[in-house]
Write an enzyme that holds these catalytic residues in place. Structure first.
Site, PDB file in Angstrom:
ATOM      1  N   GLU B  69     -12.080  -6.087 -11.901  1.00 55.68           N
ATOM      2  CA  GLU B  69     -12.409  -4.824 -11.264  1.00 55.68           C
ATOM      3  C   GLU B  69     -11.549  -3.689 -11.803  1.00 55.68           C
ATOM      4  OE1 GLU B  69     -12.494  -5.577  -7.150  1.00 55.68           O
ATOM      5  OE2 GLU B  69     -14.198  -4.244  -6.835  1.00 55.68           O
ATOM      6  N   GLU B 312      13.892   4.683  22.903  1.00 56.81           N
ATOM      7  CA  GLU B 312      13.616   5.770  23.835  1.00 56.81           C
ATOM      8  C   GLU B 312      14.557   6.951  23.656  1.00 56.81           C
ATOM      9  OE1 GLU B 312      13.497   3.995  27.695  1.00 56.81           O
ATOM     10  OE2 GLU B 312      11.326   3.708  27.581  1.00 56.81           O
TER      11      GLU B 312
END
Lengths: 100, 511
Positions: B69, B312
């Protein structure tokens, strides 16, 4: 019209390869008499040649000259397609006795 | 033929692709061809290239890459971004291309029967030239679209697979699929070309892409069943996360380590186990970050190293919080006993976070790992993906024989349970609940050790306070019920006395 340089790549002396050689010789003698050079390359003996020309299918016929370069794959049993591939089919070839 | 009662003699070749050899139970069948099928963008070409790259890097095995390809130049450039220098390997005679990609601008006319004999010859020559152990073929779909005659192409691919087998090389062939769940490959190649099929998927799940890998069949040998998540790391390529393939073979330790709080240690029967994973669940502001801070400080006091993965708060915020409780993160870091890694949860997929955490653990080699908070990571994943992440992380931490403390945030302020908790409570060794308790118009904080695998522990729900020195755990809430359910109710002393008499110490036979 310049000279035709044709290279036919085959994988060993198989019936398919032999058929391609015979078909090509017949087409060249009738259509390109005196203005072609034909080379048969067996990739089993020369894998590097297949590598360089990036051949994957056999038989493959390469029209190296005149440009543009063309590849024709198969045992060349369909003469019309071979002629198209070699840029030899003119408008007058549209009428003919096809066998496929 | 296999004799009855004798195991088939299919051996495996370790691919070296991180995690894959776990699900393949040793790798892919050696000396055979494995079909790697996947939709567009499912990383087939990367898998094929990595199969060769890891062979060279880890096992000194040469490889041949057959490309139908993309050109060799394109592949060199594409995998260069994964840190693989294919050109250098080519120069060293370790990697070679068989470039069978279509040549731009050349038309192909087909006239009569043909075969792919030249391809087989070229592959054989390339295998001999570099002494290859591995061959990658990418991709079969491109061969079919190039030659109209499917019957010939199928027969020729079978011939190629047979030739590869005869040479004793182990190969992978990629093939396209049109759907994630459906026929194995578009041209039905798997039935005759290969006995071994691996499927790569790239599924859209709740607006997030999730890559998985499944060994569909390895004829004559065993493999793990089902889909396993994988990710593609920038400098490493494919990393498979072998979830259920993880074996529960970690050793269990009876060595206790401090939680960083003497009162909590006492409640846990003398501290946490050294190789346990502890879940701390509570509402926002309830003391979870404090618990992880004390956990780290407790380690530092013993000269142990801690890794804090923060999802956090930033490093500076965490450092400021810690100093408010009398813990000096800056000093710990200077002494090389602490590493804080603050990452925004949305910055990467969960698989990438997992690998990041593993790498931090492997490079820093901590004795303790705190993750604050695990709930934040829930946002970037599906529930299934999250659960897999926690299983994998927990198992990894246990294998390192270090302690892990994860925090989880509950959605409601009072009582309730967090989603995180629901999904991972069975995986963790200890669960500590932090809860707000409303009493006579005042918010108090309560703590209980809900579970402590392999140890006796305090069953009380105890009140605790937080000040400039950290957490102080006090007396149990003797006259309140319904704390964990989120509906605390004050119980008059008389009723407690009455309840106490209901359950005497007498057993069923009387003592």
């Amino acid at each position: 019209m310049g000279k035709y340089l044709l290279r036919l790549y085959i994988t060993g002396r198989t019936p398919q390869g032999n058929r391609a050689i015979a078909n090509l010789q017949r087409i060249c003698q009738t259509e390109l008499a005196g203005r072609y050079e034909m080379e048969v390359i067996d990739v089993i003996e020369d894998p590097q040649a297949a590598e360089d020309a990036r051949i994957i299918a056999t038989p493959t016929l390469i029209k190296a000259l005149p440009p543009p370069l063309r590849r024709i794959i198969g045992d060349l049993s369909n003469k019309d397609k071979v002629l198209v591939g070699l840029d030899l089919s003119g408008p007058d070839d549209l009428v003919g006795d096809h066998h496929d | 033929m296999t004799e009855p009662g004798k195991l088939p003699s299919v051996t495996k070749l370790a691919t070296g692709i991180d995690g894959f050899d776990h699900i393949g139970l040793g790798g892919i069948p050696a000396g055979r061809t494995t079909l790697v099928a996947g939709t567009a963008g499912s990383a087939k070409t990367i898998f094929a290239a990595q199969f060769l790259a890891e062979g060279i890097r880890q096992f000194d095995q040469s490889g041949v890459f057959v490309t139908f390809e993309e050109s060799g130049a394109d592949i060199r450039a594409n995998v260069g971004s994964l840190g693989w220098d294919v050109a250098a390997w080519e120069a060293a005679g370790k990697w070679t291309f068989v470039d069978a990609a279509p040549q731009p601008g050349d038309e192909v006319v087909v006239s009569g029967a043909f075969d792919l004999g030249a391809l087989v010859v070229r592959v054989e020559a390339a295998v001999r030239r570099v002494g290859a152990t591995r061959v990658a073929i990418d991709s079969l779909g491109a061969v079919f679209s190039r030659f109209e005659n499917e019957v010939i192409v199928r027969a020729e691919l079978f011939r190629l697979a047979s030739a590869l087998k005869a040479m004793g090389v182990t190969s992978v062939m990629t093939a396209e699929r049109t759907h994630e769940y459906g026929e194995i490959s578009r041209h039905g190649v798997e039935e005759f070309v290969t006995d071994n099929v691996l499927i790569l998927r790239n599924v859209l799940e709740g607006e997030k892409r999730r890559r998985t890998m499944e060994v569909l069949k390895f004829r004559g040998t065993v493999h793990q069943k089902g889909e396993y998540p994988f990710t593609i790391m920038p400098d490493q390529g494919i990393v498979v996360i072998p979830l259920s393939a993880i074996e529960l073979d970690q050793r269990s330790s009876y060595t206790r380590i401090t939680s960083g709080n003497v009162e909590l240690d006492a409640m846990c029967g003398g501290g946490f186990f050294r190789d346990s994973v502890i879940l701390v669940s509570g509402a926002t502001g309830c003391g979870k970050t404090l618990t992880s801070t004390e956990f780290i400080a407790g380690g530092v006091a013993q000269g142990e190293r801690s890794l804090l993965m923060a999802f956090e708060e930033s490093r500076d915020q965490l450092s400021r919080n810690a100093s408010g409780w009398g813990r000096d993160f800056d000093r710990y870091e200077r002494e090389g006993l602490l590493r804080v890694v603050a990452v925004y949860p949305e910055a990467a997929g969960l698989e990438d976070h997992l690998i990041r955490i593993k790498r931090e653990i492997e490079s820093f080699k901590p004795n303790r790992v705190a993750v604050d908070s695990l709930s934040a990571l829930e946002r970037v994943s599906s529930i299934k993906g999250f659960r897999e992440f926690v299983i994998s992380l927990t198992s990894f931490i246990k294998h390192q024989e270090i302690a892990g403390l994860f925090t989880a945030t509950t959605s409601s302020l009072m009582g309730g349970e967090s989603v995180t908790e629901t999904h991972i409570s069975t995986i963790t060794d200890a669960i500590i609940l932090l809860r707000y308790v409303e009493m006579f118009g005042e918010m108090k904080r309560g703590l209980t050790v809900l579970k402590m695998r392999g140890s006796a522990h305090d069953k009380d729900i105890r009140a605790f306070t937080i000040d400039g020195a950290g957490m102080h755990i006090g007396a149990p809430f003797r006259n309140v019920t319904g704390i964990l359910a989120g509906h605390p109710r004050h119980v008059p002393p008389a009723e407690i006395e009455r309840l106490g008499q209901l359950f005497t110490n007498e057993g069923p036979l009387g003592v």
